[in-house]
Design a protein around this motif. Sequence first.
Motif, mmCIF file in Angstrom:
data_model
loop_
_atom_site.group_PDB
_atom_site.id
_atom_site.type_symbol
_atom_site.label_atom_id
_atom_site.label_comp_id
_atom_site.label_asym_id
_atom_site.label_seq_id
_atom_site.Cartn_x
_atom_site.Cartn_y
_atom_site.Cartn_z
ATOM 1 N N ASN A 105 0.829 -1.211 0.000
ATOM 2 C CA ASN A 105 0.000 0.000 0.000
ATOM 3 C C ASN A 105 0.862 1.260 0.000
ATOM 4 N N GLU A 106 1.950 1.227 0.761
ATOM 5 C CA GLU A 106 2.861 2.383 0.783
ATOM 6 C C GLU A 106 3.500 2.595 -0.595
ATOM 7 N N LYS A 107 3.917 1.489 -1.229
ATOM 8 C CA LYS A 107 4.510 1.586 -2.577
ATOM 9 C C LYS A 107 3.504 2.171 -3.565
ATOM 10 N N GLU A 108 2.247 1.712 -3.464
ATOM 11 C CA GLU A 108 1.209 2.192 -4.375
ATOM 12 C C GLU A 108 0.936 3.677 -4.158
ATOM 13 N N LYS A 109 0.922 4.118 -2.920
ATOM 14 C CA LYS A 109 0.711 5.548 -2.641
ATOM 15 C C LYS A 109 1.840 6.377 -3.248
ATOM 16 N N ARG A 110 3.075 5.914 -3.102
ATOM 17 C CA ARG A 110 4.211 6.637 -3.678
ATOM 18 C C ARG A 110 4.127 6.659 -5.205
ATOM 19 N N GLU A 112 1.386 6.427 -7.082
ATOM 20 C CA GLU A 112 0.299 7.328 -7.469
ATOM 21 C C GLU A 112 0.717 8.793 -7.327
ATOM 22 N N LEU A 113 1.406 9.109 -6.248
ATOM 23 C CA LEU A 113 1.867 10.487 -6.038
ATOM 24 C C LEU A 113 2.849 10.910 -7.134
ATOM 25 N N ARG A 114 3.803 10.022 -7.466
ATOM 26 C CA ARG A 114 4.758 10.315 -8.544
ATOM 27 C C ARG A 114 4.023 10.552 -9.863
ATOM 28 N N TYR A 115 3.027 9.714 -10.148
ATOM 29 C CA TYR A 115 2.290 9.822 -11.402
ATOM 30 C C TYR A 115 1.515 11.140 -11.458
ATOM 31 N N LYS A 116 0.885 11.501 -10.325
ATOM 32 C CA LYS A 116 0.120 12.766 -10.279
ATOM 33 C C LYS A 116 1.039 13.974 -10.497
ATOM 34 N N VAL A 117 2.248 13.896 -9.950
ATOM 35 C CA VAL A 117 3.203 15.000 -10.112
ATOM 36 C C VAL A 117 3.696 15.063 -11.557
ATOM 37 N N MET A 118 3.997 13.899 -12.140
ATOM 38 C CA MET A 118 4.549 13.846 -13.497
ATOM 39 C C MET A 118 3.482 14.120 -14.561
ATOM 40 N N TYR A 119 2.246 13.629 -14.319
ATOM 41 C CA TYR A 119 1.172 13.758 -15.311
ATOM 42 C C TYR A 119 -0.082 14.329 -14.639
ATOM 43 N N PRO A 120 -0.073 15.594 -14.292
ATOM 44 C CA PRO A 120 -1.228 16.198 -13.605
ATOM 45 C C PRO A 120 -2.512 16.050 -14.422
ATOM 46 N N GLY A 121 -3.579 15.631 -13.734
ATOM 47 C CA GLY A 121 -4.885 15.506 -14.363
ATOM 48 C C GLY A 121 -5.080 14.209 -15.138
ATOM 49 N N ALA A 122 -4.020 13.447 -15.375
ATOM 50 C CA ALA A 122 -4.148 12.194 -16.127
ATOM 51 C C ALA A 122 -4.638 11.071 -15.202
ATOM 52 N N GLU A 123 -5.327 10.128 -15.818
ATOM 53 C CA GLU A 123 -5.799 8.973 -15.045
ATOM 54 C C GLU A 123 -4.609 8.058 -14.750
ATOM 55 N N ILE A 124 -4.538 7.586 -13.528
ATOM 56 C CA ILE A 124 -3.418 6.731 -13.122
ATOM 57 C C ILE A 124 -3.693 5.309 -13.632
ATOM 58 N N PRO A 125 -2.781 4.750 -14.442
ATOM 59 C CA PRO A 125 -2.997 3.401 -14.971
ATOM 60 C C PRO A 125 -2.766 2.345 -13.885
ATOM 61 N N ASP A 127 -1.283 -0.870 -12.044
ATOM 62 C CA ASP A 127 0.061 -1.446 -11.981
ATOM 63 C C ASP A 127 -0.072 -2.963 -12.075
ATOM 64 N N LYS A 128 0.368 -3.527 -13.205
ATOM 65 C CA LYS A 128 0.238 -4.980 -13.419
ATOM 66 C C LYS A 128 1.039 -5.762 -12.389
ATOM 67 N N GLU A 129 2.212 -5.257 -12.056
ATOM 68 C CA GLU A 129 3.058 -5.935 -11.054
ATOM 69 C C GLU A 129 2.339 -5.975 -9.700
ATOM 70 N N ARG A 130 1.700 -4.865 -9.344
ATOM 71 C CA ARG A 130 0.952 -4.804 -8.085
ATOM 72 C C ARG A 130 -0.223 -5.784 -8.115
ATOM 73 N N SER A 131 -0.906 -5.871 -9.250
ATOM 74 C CA SER A 131 -2.023 -6.812 -9.376
ATOM 75 C C SER A 131 -1.565 -8.244 -9.144
ATOM 76 N N GLU A 132 -0.416 -8.592 -9.709
ATOM 77 C CA GLU A 132 0.132 -9.934 -9.507
ATOM 78 C C GLU A 132 0.506 -10.153 -8.040
ATOM 79 N N LYS A 133 1.072 -9.131 -7.427
ATOM 80 C CA LYS A 133 1.451 -9.214 -6.014
ATOM 81 C C LYS A 133 0.206 -9.393 -5.143
ATOM 82 N N LEU A 134 -0.888 -8.694 -5.486
ATOM 83 C CA LEU A 134 -2.128 -8.821 -4.720
ATOM 84 C C LEU A 134 -2.732 -10.220 -4.858
ATOM 85 N N VAL A 135 -2.611 -10.822 -6.032
ATOM 86 C CA VAL A 135 -3.080 -12.200 -6.219
ATOM 87 C C VAL A 135 -2.263 -13.139 -5.333
ATOM 88 N N GLU A 136 -0.967 -12.922 -5.301
ATOM 89 C CA GLU A 136 -0.088 -13.738 -4.451
ATOM 90 C C GLU A 136 -0.468 -13.574 -2.973
#
Length: 177
Positions: A105-110, A112-125, A127-136
């Motif tokens: 969760n901490e990694k995901e927050k970081r 998302e924050l990086r993405y918002k700073v780099m691409y303001p207003g864009a939808e955050i895609p 994370d396939k790696e996170r999805s796999e980790k959540l399945v695990e």
Amino acid sequence: MARRTSKGRQKIEMKYVESKEARYVTFSKRKASLFRKAEEFSTVTGADIGVLLFSPSGKPCSYSSTSVEKITEKFCEWKQQNVDEGKSSVFQAFDDLCKDIQDENEKEKRRELRYKVMYPGAEIPPDKERSEKLVEIKLRLDKINEAAKNHIRAERLKFDLNVVPEYEVGESSGTHH
């Protein structure tokens, strides 16, 4: 009333014996059968057997292939060694999983924050790696859940064998040796 099971065996429906006198007679007969079967089982398999029960009037009865004290002591020692290990490993696994989830969760927050700073207003895609980790993590949680259920089943089946009835001299205990 008797019925046949799918394997052709006779299945007898059991009902509570309402009459107090009939219940006492049934208890005595079934107790003798139970103790006889326990003795046969011990003889055939070499297993240490202990059966403790209380009559409808509250009188303790027991059968044991050695002694009730030895069997209860052996059971309590085994239980202490095995149940505590299983219990602590389930809790430890759950604690480890919670830490991993918190890290994710901490990694995901970081991210998302990086993405918002780099691409303001864009939808955050996603994370396939996170999805796999959540399945695990979900699979690990399922394993922990199953281990916890097994632990709970064991706890439901446990007997508090720390108290063994003491008999007065001359009192019949129903013990067979």
